[in-house]
Structures are given as structure tokens and as C-alpha cells.
Design a protein around this motif. Sequence first.
Motif, short mmCIF file in Angstrom:
data_model
loop_
_atom_site.label_atom_id
_atom_site.label_comp_id
_atom_site.label_asym_id
_atom_site.label_seq_id
_atom_site.Cartn_x
_atom_site.Cartn_y
_atom_site.Cartn_z
N TRP A 109 0.81 -1.22 0.00
CA TRP A 109 0.00 0.00 0.00
C TRP A 109 0.84 1.27 0.00
O TRP A 109 0.29 2.38 0.02
CB TRP A 109 -0.92 0.02 1.23
CG TRP A 109 -1.84 -1.15 1.34
CD1 TRP A 109 -2.23 -1.99 0.33
CD2 TRP A 109 -2.47 -1.64 2.53
NE1 TRP A 109 -3.06 -2.97 0.81
CE2 TRP A 109 -3.24 -2.78 2.15
CE3 TRP A 109 -2.49 -1.23 3.86
CZ2 TRP A 109 -3.99 -3.50 3.07
CZ3 TRP A 109 -3.23 -1.95 4.77
CH2 TRP A 109 -3.98 -3.08 4.39
N ARG B 167 -9.63 -6.84 1.54
CA ARG B 167 -10.00 -6.37 0.20
C ARG B 167 -10.41 -4.91 0.20
O ARG B 167 -10.07 -4.15 -0.73
CB ARG B 167 -11.14 -7.23 -0.35
CG ARG B 167 -11.56 -6.88 -1.78
CD ARG B 167 -12.55 -7.90 -2.32
NE ARG B 167 -13.74 -7.98 -1.47
CZ ARG B 167 -14.81 -7.18 -1.61
NH1 ARG B 167 -14.83 -6.24 -2.53
NH2 ARG B 167 -15.86 -7.32 -0.82
N ILE B 168 -11.12 -4.47 1.25
CA ILE B 168 -11.55 -3.07 1.33
C ILE B 168 -10.34 -2.13 1.31
O ILE B 168 -10.40 -1.03 0.73
CB ILE B 168 -12.40 -2.84 2.59
CG1 ILE B 168 -12.95 -1.41 2.61
CG2 ILE B 168 -11.62 -3.13 3.85
CD1 ILE B 168 -13.87 -1.14 3.80
N GLU B 169 -9.24 -2.58 1.87
CA GLU B 169 -8.04 -1.74 1.92
C GLU B 169 -7.32 -1.73 0.58
O GLU B 169 -6.87 -0.66 0.12
CB GLU B 169 -7.15 -2.24 3.06
CG GLU B 169 -7.81 -2.00 4.41
CD GLU B 169 -7.21 -2.77 5.56
OE1 GLU B 169 -6.82 -2.13 6.54
OE2 GLU B 169 -7.13 -4.01 5.46
N PHE B 170 -7.19 -2.87 -0.06
CA PHE B 170 -6.60 -2.88 -1.40
C PHE B 170 -7.42 -2.04 -2.36
O PHE B 170 -6.88 -1.27 -3.16
CB PHE B 170 -6.47 -4.32 -1.91
CG PHE B 170 -5.25 -5.03 -1.38
CD1 PHE B 170 -4.03 -4.89 -2.01
CD2 PHE B 170 -5.34 -5.84 -0.26
CE1 PHE B 170 -2.90 -5.54 -1.53
CE2 PHE B 170 -4.21 -6.48 0.23
CZ PHE B 170 -2.99 -6.33 -0.41
N ASP B 171 -8.75 -2.17 -2.29
CA ASP B 171 -9.61 -1.38 -3.17
C ASP B 171 -9.45 0.11 -2.89
O ASP B 171 -9.39 0.93 -3.82
CB ASP B 171 -11.07 -1.78 -2.99
CG ASP B 171 -11.38 -3.16 -3.56
OD1 ASP B 171 -10.51 -3.71 -4.29
OD2 ASP B 171 -12.48 -3.68 -3.29
N GLY B 172 -9.38 0.47 -1.62
CA GLY B 172 -9.25 1.87 -1.26
C GLY B 172 -7.97 2.50 -1.75
O GLY B 172 -7.93 3.70 -2.07
N ARG C 155 -6.42 1.34 -4.43
CA ARG C 155 -6.38 1.07 -5.87
C ARG C 155 -5.19 0.17 -6.23
O ARG C 155 -4.52 0.36 -7.24
CB ARG C 155 -6.33 2.38 -6.68
CG ARG C 155 -7.43 3.35 -6.30
CD ARG C 155 -7.28 4.72 -6.94
NE ARG C 155 -5.95 5.29 -6.73
CZ ARG C 155 -5.54 5.84 -5.59
NH1 ARG C 155 -6.33 5.87 -4.53
NH2 ARG C 155 -4.32 6.34 -5.49
N GLU D 39 -4.03 -3.83 -6.85
CA GLU D 39 -4.54 -5.16 -7.18
C GLU D 39 -4.05 -6.18 -6.16
O GLU D 39 -2.85 -6.35 -5.94
CB GLU D 39 -4.06 -5.58 -8.57
CG GLU D 39 -4.71 -4.81 -9.72
CD GLU D 39 -6.19 -5.13 -9.86
OE1 GLU D 39 -6.58 -6.27 -9.50
OE2 GLU D 39 -6.94 -4.27 -10.34
N MET D 40 -5.01 -6.88 -5.51
CA MET D 40 -4.62 -7.90 -4.55
C MET D 40 -3.76 -8.98 -5.20
O MET D 40 -2.84 -9.51 -4.57
CB MET D 40 -5.86 -8.55 -3.92
CG MET D 40 -6.55 -7.70 -2.89
SD MET D 40 -7.89 -8.58 -2.01
CE MET D 40 -6.92 -9.74 -1.00
N SER E 228 -0.09 -8.51 -4.89
CA SER E 228 0.48 -8.19 -3.59
C SER E 228 1.70 -9.03 -3.24
O SER E 228 2.66 -8.52 -2.65
CB SER E 228 -0.58 -8.33 -2.49
OG SER E 228 -0.88 -9.68 -2.23
N GLU F 283 -13.00 -11.00 5.40
CA GLU F 283 -13.88 -11.81 4.54
C GLU F 283 -13.37 -13.25 4.44
O GLU F 283 -13.28 -13.83 3.36
CB GLU F 283 -14.00 -11.20 3.15
CG GLU F 283 -14.55 -9.79 3.14
CD GLU F 283 -14.60 -9.20 1.74
OE1 GLU F 283 -15.62 -9.44 1.05
OE2 GLU F 283 -13.64 -8.52 1.35
#
Length: 374
Positions: free
Chosen positions: A81, A112-117, A119, A121-122, A125, A259
Motif C-alpha cells: 500500500w 479487500r476493502i483496503e486494497f480497493d481503497g 487502488r 490489485e490484490m 500483492s 472476509e
Amino acid sequence: MHSGLSLIFQNLDGKMSDAEMFRHELALASRAEDAGFDSVWTPEHHFSDYQLTPNVPQFLAWVAGQTKRVKLGTMVTVLPWHDPVRVVENFLLLDHLSGGRAIFGIGRGLGRIEFDGFRVEMGESRRRFTEYTEAIVGALETGVLEYDGELYHQPRIAIRPKPLKSFRGRTFASAISPQSMELMARLGVGLMVIAQKPWETVESELAMYRDRYLELNGEEAPKPILCVFVGVHHDAAEAQRIRDVYLQRYARSTVEHYEFANVGFADIEGYEYYAGLAKNIEKYGLHKFNAFLADLQVWGTPDQVIEKLLDYVKRTDAGAVLATVSFGGMTPDEARANFDLYARELLPALQAHDVGGDIGVTYSATSTPLGQAS
């Protein structure tokens, strides 16, 4: 044995405002040194009430200004991140501000909410974590960052301030997969053990890591850092209530944030382990999995907690225990009582337990934080 305090800033179920929660947790942090803890830690999380810890170096710099002795750790900084240059700058600056007390914990993230926030791609990682770790670990030693990888490209740049002390011996990773453990062994990085797997599995993985570390480095691996949630009370029934209410609520919040029941992990590179976890949850049910996570933690009377903690230390050959004592929707009064009893009756017993040294062996006790008299 090194005994640290971890603060996670959970604000579940709308029981407090964020401001009230911060006042409560910061008060615990400000008391940690006088209470006898050896270090203060916090993880990194974003965008939810799971843990309000978006800027770990900033928090640790605040703790540095309140203290003179305790070490300052991240459990962990999630490397994918962040720009590696900023990570190196932040921790070299923290080290100077604190007189060499920083301990650098790293991981690759799961929410996932953090990766999406951010931007990010998981599915990238694992590769980003590998490349960023290689670049950052080297730069923390040399003060120069340069890297040309598949995903990360950084022309040679000198970082200022220059390194104060080596971070070797005070860099740890929350490695889960065998691939991550191989990387940590190659780079000379220690491991954090966060209680989320059966202890038999943890013991087996640590043995493989130690063998590989010795093979690659010609010396023994650093003793791992054990991270657990602890509930202690003189009344056994009240200690059981901490398990049944607060450890269970913490476990549920973890399942919700990450999740764990999402079988879609099977389609994301690097997260295959969690796809298998989701299938087990689907088979046995969330209630049983929540109970499993809760029961990996530690609760009971002071004697029971000491016995269980030292058993975990023996099983993992840990060099440090980090205890989270405010979690799962505890009221401030309950968290303070848990903190006070742990500090008063458990810390002395843990610190008297000889594990053959302290973490962060490169820390210079003669270094003086800026703004403090020597």
C-alpha cells in the motif's frame, strides 16, 4: 523476555465516538512505559471500524515523545500500500526521533476493502511485497534505494536522514506462506507469529524457516515475536466472560474485515490459503471458526494466563510476547482493569523468564532522542 503492549484502536458497534476511543487508547499508550512494558506496537488498517490505525509511524512518533525507553514497533506496515521511498524515510526518521528505538514489522495485507481503497490489485500483492521488501530492507541499511524489478522501478536515490543504526535484528515479518518465509530467511528478517493457525502448524513452519535461515545466513534466526490477545481476571468466571464476549467479538470482527468466508480468494494470486480457509468455514460454520480464533488467544486467572503464555513461548521458541489487552468492544473501564492486572502481575513473571536475549539487539541504549536531555 521482552514483553510489549499492542494497541489496535478498535471501535466496534458504535459504542464510542472515534475521539473517545482515541483518548482511551492513547491513555494506555502513555502509561505503558511507567507500567513496565518494554515496547508499544500497533498494526496498520484503513477504512473501517475494525482498527483505526492508518498512520503507524505517526502514532509511534507520538509515543516516542511521551517516553524515553520503550521500543516502538509496527505489527505490521503493509508494504504493497506504500511507496517504498516513503516507508524508508518514515522509519529512518522515526529511528532518529526516538534515539534508535524503532522496530520494523512488515506484511503484505489481506483486507479487500483496503486494497480497493488504495487502488492496488490484490493479485499483485505477493510480487509487490517481495520486490518492496528487497528494496526497503537494503535501503534501511545503506541509506540508498535503487531497484529494477517486474513491478517496482526506482532509480538510485539517497535517503535522508541517513540510517542511525542497522535494522538487522529488529525487522520482522508476519509471513504466512512458505514462499514468504523463504524470502524472509534469505533477507535475514525475523518472524512475527500472530495467533491464527493451529499451534502444531506454526511449530512446523517455524522449524522449516529456522533451517532455511541457518542454511542461507550461517547463523541462527532471530527468535520470533508472539502476538496474542489476553484477557485476565482473578475471578475465573469473569475471565471466561472476557473470552465468551470480547475475544469472540474480536474474532468475529476479524472474519468480517478479512472476509474469511469468501471462497473468491481461490481466484486471487497469492491468497490460495484463504480459499481453503473459506471452504472449511463453509463446511463447519462461522460460529465454530470464530470460536477457533478466540481459543488461540489467552484468557484466565493470572496463573492460568502465565502458564498458557509460557507454553506458547516454549512451543514457538519466542523471544518476545506482545499482548493486546483492549479489544472486542470492551468498555474503557474493563480495558484499563485488564491492562492494570496484566502489568502488575503478569509482566514481572514474563520479564523474569530467560529466553537468551532481547529483540532489537542493534538498539543503542546510549542514543538520546531529539529534544531530551541525556
